[in-house]
Design an enzyme around this catalytic site. Structure first.
Site: not given
Ligand code: LLP
Length: 423
Positions: A278-281, A317, A321, A346, A375
């Site tokens: 499940e890659p996102g970032r 972000r 964070y 503000c 994000y």
């Molecule tokens: N799978 C699950 C169950 C998750 O909760 C997440 C991210 C991912 C996959 C994807 O993770 P990644 O590959 O993107 O690291 N808003 C925060 C990041 C929150 C991530 C939440 N879950 C930021 O801006 O750093």
């Protein structure tokens, strides 16, 4: 690697000069590079190919960037989707991602969301509690079907990332404790509306060390053997997302997707199971920048304040964070300055960077917040009654607005004033 480069003294997204986009769409605006998204999709796919007993099931974490244009790029790459709400699910479907490639994660799925997901025939529910298992079983049984499920287990491993994006410690709200998994699986197997197909884990985001991931996966491997011995079908092991990306050029580079893939192959050898990811970032972060114009440069006690027209509502972000985003001049003058970069909102928290060494900029100049494709826009809000940030997708020398700037009139018209206040 990304496709944001200086050409003739101007920062470009692929073949398009960013100032062209700023002039025509206005600022602030997110700009995405399709070639970069595709490149990262390929790099990740290559890195995990050959792991597991079948083609890896790669589900893009939609929360990182839910724009339908972005999802369409990934649909064409054969990616599935990891969703955490009915909204994300419907976006993924609308972008052409087949339902059977969709995984539904999250601790708070409602009955309504479960029904929608079952109607679409999604590929997997990642259950995060026994209470949720019971609810989903009841919903599925009432619909005359069985929901394909895995439990997300919490391995109690410290991911070594920011506390707000760490998910795999026992004190976090996610998953079921790994030690109680065998009993939970036994109870789930007795529920009429569920069909167990495996196990899932995800310990956090922006991980810059493979150690905690490997430790979590080792525990999952042991659990798979136990659950098989107990007679459960173990067809899918969902290893989540979480691999970090480089934000700050001065920091060590996080492990590469290839190194991650190698670790996965080593730890999962012999599992005889299909792997899901499940890659996102990793897929979209470097594929996007937030383009902004400097409104003014104000004198400061120590350093000047560079006041951008982008703010914490556009890119949260840094406020949330203390995240570091590289800030570059779109037409660098060849000189540097040390400045505090802030937005117009503000709040003192509306700060992108303090005492940052960066390209010298003056009022009216364009700047780019780098590595903002994940994000970024998705966490934007209308705080301070600022319109939601528009988004642009670039491909080669083509570009188009993929989310229009919300007119302020629409923002205001979204509220209704009750009759009794009308006169
Ligand atoms: N799978 C699950 C169950 C998750 O909760 C997440 C991210 C991912 C996959 C994807 O993770 P990644 O590959 O993107 O690291 N808003 C925060 C990041 C929150 C991530 C939440 N879950 C930021 O801006 O750093």
């Amino acid at each position: 690697m990304d496709h944001f480069t200086l050409r003739d003294g101007q920062l470009h997204a692929e073949d398009v000069a960013l100032d062209t986009i700023a002039d025509q769409v206005g600022t602030p605006v997110y700009v995405y590079s399709q070639a970069t998204i595709e490149r990262h999709a390929n790099v990740f796919r290559d890195a995990v190919t050959g792991a597991g007993n079948d083609a890896p099931w790669i589900s893009f974490a939609v929360k990182a960037n839910p724009n339908r244009a972005v999802l369409s790029v990934l649909a064409k790459q054969g990616f599935g989707a990891d969703v955490v709400s009915a909204g994300e699910l419907l976006r993924a479907v609308a972008a052409g991602i087949p339902a059977e490639k969709i995984i539904f994660s999250g601790v708070g799925k409602t009955e309504e969301e479960m029904r929608i997901a079952l109607e679409h025939g999604i590929g997997q529910f990642n259950l995060e509690s026994e209470q949720e298992a019971e609810m989903l079983s009841a919903v599925a049984a009432a619909m005359g079907t069985r929901a394909p499920v895995v439990y997300r287990v919490n391995p109690d491993v410290d991911a070594g990332t920011h506390a707000k994006i760490s998910t795999g410690k026992s004190e976090n709200k996610f998953g079921i404790p790994i030690n109680s998994a065998p009993a939970a699986y036994a109870r789930a197997a007795a529920l009429p509306g569920l069909k167990i197909q495996g196990v899932a884990v995800h310990i956090g985001s922006q991980l810059t060390d493979l150690g905690p991931l490997a430790a979590a996966f080792e525990k999952v491997g042991t659990l798979i053997a136990t659950l098989r011995a107990d007679g459960h079908a173990m067809l899918v092991a969902d290893l989540g997302g979480g691999l970090g990306v480089p934000y700050n050029p001065a920091q060590p580079v996080p492990p590469s997707p290839a190194e991650y893939g190698e670790m996965v192959r080593r730890v999962t050898a012999g599992w005889d199971i299909r792997l899901a990811f499940e890659p996102g970032r990793l897929i979209v972060a470097n594929a996007g920048v937030l383009l902004s114009r400097v409104v003014r440069v104000k004198d400061g006690a120590v350093h000047p304040w560079v006041i951008a027209d982008a703010a914490m509502n556009d890119l949260l972000r840094p406020s949330l964070y203390d995240a570091w985003h590289d800030i570059r001049g779109v037409a660098p003058k060849g000189t540097n300055m040390v400045a505090n970069v802030v937005g117009p909102v503000c709040e003192t928290g509306d700060t992108f960077a303090m005492a940052r060494e960066m390209d010298s900029v003056d009022a009216g100049d364009l700047i780019a917040f780098m590595t903002a494709g994940a994000y970024g826009a998705t966490m934007a809000s209308t705080y301070n009654s600022r319109a939601l940030t528009p988004e642009v997708l670039v491909s080669g020398d083509r570009w188009t607005v993929v989310r229009a700037r919300q007119p302020l009139e629409a923002l205001i018209a979204a509220d209704t004033v009750p009759d009794w206040l009308a006169e």
